[in-house]
Scaffold this active site. Sequence first.
Site, PDB file in Angstrom:
ATOM      1  N   ASN A   1       1.507  -2.976   4.163  1.00 56.02           N
ATOM      2  CA  ASN A   1       0.540  -3.810   3.417  1.00 56.02           C
ATOM      3  C   ASN A   1      -0.461  -4.363   4.419  1.00 56.02           C
ATOM      4  OD1 ASN A   1      -0.320  -4.960   0.849  1.00 56.02           O
ATOM      5  ND2 ASN A   1       0.240  -6.935   1.722  1.00 56.02           N
TER       6      ASN A   1
ATOM      7  N   ASP B   1       0.820  -1.220   0.000  1.00 53.49           N
ATOM      8  CA  ASP B   1       0.000   0.000   0.000  1.00 53.49           C
ATOM      9  C   ASP B   1       0.848   1.262   0.000  1.00 53.49           C
ATOM     10  OD1 ASP B   1      -1.903  -2.161   1.205  1.00 53.49           O
ATOM     11  OD2 ASP B   1      -3.120  -0.512   0.414  1.00 53.49           O
TER      12      ASP B   1
HETATM   13  O1  MRU Z   1      -7.795  -2.859   2.724  1.00 57.15           O
HETATM   14  P1  MRU Z   1      -7.498  -3.241   1.317  1.00 57.15           P
HETATM   15  O2  MRU Z   1      -8.263  -4.424   0.855  1.00 57.15           O
HETATM   16  O3  MRU Z   1      -7.601  -2.066   0.363  1.00 57.15           O
HETATM   17  O4  MRU Z   1      -5.949  -3.671   1.348  1.00 57.15           O
HETATM   18  C1  MRU Z   1      -5.333  -4.087   0.152  1.00 57.15           C
HETATM   19  C2  MRU Z   1      -3.944  -4.534   0.324  1.00 57.15           C
HETATM   20  O5  MRU Z   1      -3.379  -4.526   1.399  1.00 57.15           O
HETATM   21  C3  MRU Z   1      -3.215  -4.933  -0.937  1.00 57.15           C
HETATM   22  O6  MRU Z   1      -2.268  -5.927  -0.675  1.00 57.15           O
HETATM   23  C4  MRU Z   1      -2.482  -3.707  -1.510  1.00 57.15           C
HETATM   24  O7  MRU Z   1      -3.342  -2.626  -1.629  1.00 57.15           O
HETATM   25  C5  MRU Z   1      -1.868  -3.995  -2.835  1.00 57.15           C
HETATM   26  S1  MRU Z   1      -3.059  -4.193  -4.109  1.00 57.15           S
HETATM   27  C6  MRU Z   1      -2.240  -4.405  -5.570  1.00 57.15           C
END
Ligand code: MRU
Length: 375
Positions: free
Chosen positions: A275, A265
């Site tokens: 992440n 993230d």
């Molecule tokens: O809370 P989320 O579902 O948005 O979290 C998503 C993640 O942690 C993913 O691993 C990250 O955004 C990478 S997506 C290519």
Amino acid sequence: MEMHKVIQHVETLRWCGGPDGYLELVDQTLLPTEFRYLTCRDLETLCEAIRQLRVRGAPAIGIAAAYGVVLGLQQATGPLHPPLVSQKNSVEKSVQPAKAAFGPRLEEVIGALASTRPTAVNLFWALERMRRRALALQDQPIPVILESLLQEAKAIHEEDRQMCRAIGRHGQELLSDGQSVLTHCNAGGLATADYGTALAVIYAAVEAGKRIHVYVDETRPLWQGARLTAWELQQRSIPATVLCDNAAASLLQQGRVQAVITGADRIAANGDVANKIGTYGLAVLAAAHNIPFYVAAPSSTFDLAIADGSQIPIEHRPGREVTHPLGRPIAPEGVEVYNPAFDVTTARLVTAIICERGVIRPVCRAEIAACLGES
Ligand code: MRU
């Protein structure tokens, strides 16, 4: 749509029409039982969709926000079509106030989108790109600005598509035929334009003829692994096994996995990676068992303005997500809950970062700067 239908190519988001059009996105809260697009015709609907994880995953949030700027500005600026010549005088009266409101409204729209989720930097990166484009055009008539902003959002969308393909190409070299890989959360097509980051590596390996088995952490508390990653892999007929998050340690201990791959993230200048919560634990486990831990992410996920992971804002979500899975209580009423949505993995635990520009290894400030073209 019936669920037995195989949908190999999912467009996570799609813009319909011109600058006065609207955004459709796969409502990810309904998967795996229902595949349906949500129509976003205004800023409020889109902000709610991001907050509730109807659209989620760092790159997809960035793309959604870019289109959100167009949606939000439509509302402020009135009808977009050029008025009739015979109405010239009344037009000048109505266009001028709209133009005066444009700058403040731009900041209001960007502020609303920026407040939806704090951790994924792609959101802020996309909003900054949209702001720069709008400000460069501020002397132009509003319809010209909106058309140009829509083109910028479409460019962000298309670039993500290309970056994910490139991540797949670089990353698949790290996997060998017959290997098993563990992944966490969903860093697949649903989290990006259409191909993913961590899953792109697996898709590209499979497309290159390698047989890969994927172990999928269910990813408590919102089950992005079980609901979304397992669904995506099934759509592509890639063998997948879902496990409870707390089963990962024994899986690695038994030597049943040859690599762990996740998305990100936000990646700080020194390579610390934020992440989905649980990622850090997997990195520690991978190190303990001498298994490579790979992070796959596009350059839009790097935040070189921050020195290390301690400065990454971590989103904390409502305790109800933990105490009421599927709406049913599983903990006593009123109990205190710890529910961070993300954690930070220190750079030294990351074997390599797979970016669209290449594989960054070792993961350190100098290698990241060299790969991203900044020193
Ligand atoms: O809370 P989320 O579902 O948005 O979290 C998503 C993640 O942690 C993913 O691993 C990250 O955004 C990478 S997506 C290519």
